[in-house]
Motif scaffolding. Structure first.
Motif, PDB file in Angstrom:
ATOM      1  N   UNK A  10      83.590  65.976  13.379  1.00 52.23           N
ATOM      2  CA  UNK A  10      82.159  66.287  12.875  1.00 52.23           C
ATOM      3  C   UNK A  10      81.627  65.170  11.931  1.00 52.23           C
ATOM      4  N   UNK A  11      82.712  64.499  11.206  1.00 56.28           N
ATOM      5  CA  UNK A  11      82.100  63.448  10.557  1.00 56.28           C
ATOM      6  C   UNK A  11      81.668  62.078  11.225  1.00 56.28           C
ATOM      7  N   UNK A  12      82.087  62.055  12.611  1.00 55.49           N
ATOM      8  CA  UNK A  12      81.800  60.888  13.532  1.00 55.49           C
ATOM      9  C   UNK A  12      80.261  61.394  14.076  1.00 55.49           C
ATOM     10  N   UNK A  13      80.092  62.495  14.512  1.00 48.88           N
ATOM     11  CA  UNK A  13      78.714  62.987  14.534  1.00 48.88           C
ATOM     12  C   UNK A  13      77.730  62.767  13.573  1.00 48.88           C
ATOM     13  N   UNK A  14      77.954  63.136  12.531  1.00 54.55           N
ATOM     14  CA  UNK A  14      77.028  62.966  11.202  1.00 54.55           C
ATOM     15  C   UNK A  14      76.848  61.341  11.063  1.00 54.55           C
ATOM     16  N   UNK A  30      79.283  60.598  24.254  1.00 56.54           N
ATOM     17  CA  UNK A  30      79.979  59.545  24.760  1.00 56.54           C
ATOM     18  C   UNK A  30      80.413  58.836  23.450  1.00 56.54           C
ATOM     19  N   UNK A  31      79.784  58.746  22.420  1.00 58.82           N
ATOM     20  CA  UNK A  31      80.444  57.813  21.347  1.00 58.82           C
ATOM     21  C   UNK A  31      81.303  58.544  20.572  1.00 58.82           C
ATOM     22  N   UNK A  32      81.047  59.994  20.447  1.00 58.70           N
ATOM     23  CA  UNK A  32      82.491  60.866  19.775  1.00 58.70           C
ATOM     24  C   UNK A  32      83.470  61.331  20.625  1.00 58.70           C
ATOM     25  N   UNK A 156      83.392  59.045   5.851  1.00 64.20           N
ATOM     26  CA  UNK A 156      84.301  58.184   6.588  1.00 64.20           C
ATOM     27  C   UNK A 156      84.656  59.063   7.615  1.00 64.20           C
ATOM     28  N   UNK A 157      84.670  58.197   8.814  1.00 67.33           N
ATOM     29  CA  UNK A 157      85.265  58.449  10.168  1.00 67.33           C
ATOM     30  C   UNK A 157      86.428  58.463  10.436  1.00 67.33           C
TER      31      UNK A 157
END
Length: 157
Positions: A10-14, A30-32, A156-157
């Motif tokens: 979720x943090x990566x998506x945000x 693809x990025x997450x 923070x991811x």
């Protein structure tokens, strides 16, 4: 207000959407490292929970003709709910106001205002703020240089 639990994905998506809200679902997935369908469901959930509050275009302020950024501190004429509500209503209806924050300390509010030029700032202060019944005093500061201008939260991811 309860803060929804966010996992690393979720943090990566945000974080990715804060940097580029125009990412297609396939690019974001693809990025997450998710399937497009899983990514779409997560994004929809983040929107439903209000963590993603909207998607906006970032317009270049100077190219749009707003050369000056100004910070104005305001002291209210009276310190009661009714006067504060009148001032809040004024802030809400003035398109030059980009941000308005209630403060602790000596000043009651700080307001971020964009204007085309010094004349625009003068008109704003003299025609909009000073005559308003809620306002007692204003102090203006013109931004000479912006070192950082970001709306990204430190997720923070």
């Amino acid at each position: 207000m309860a803060v929804p639990a966010l996992d690393a994905t979720d943090r990566k998506i945000l974080a990715h959407l804060q940097r580029d809200a125009r990412l297609t679902n396939n690019d974001l997935a693809e990025r997450v490292h998710l399937s497009p369908s899983q990514c779409s469901r997560r994004r929809a959930r983040l929107e439903e929970e209000g963590l993603i509050a909207g998607y906006h275009a970032q317009v270049d302020r100077e190219k749009a003709g707003f050369a000056l950024v100004n910070f104005i501190t305001v002291t209210l004429a009276a310190h009661d709910r009714r006067n504060a509500a009148r001032f809040a209503e004024l802030m809400a209806r003035l398109p030059e106001v980009q941000e308005a924050h209630a403060l602790t300390g000596e000043m009651d509010y700080i307001v971020k205002v964009v204007t085309r030029d010094l004349r625009g700032l003068s008109d704003f202060v003299n025609d909009m703020l000073l005559p308003h019944e809620a306002v007692q005093n204003v102090k203006t500061s013109i931004v000479l240089q912006t070192l950082k201008d970001s709306n990204e939260l430190p997720i923070h991811t």
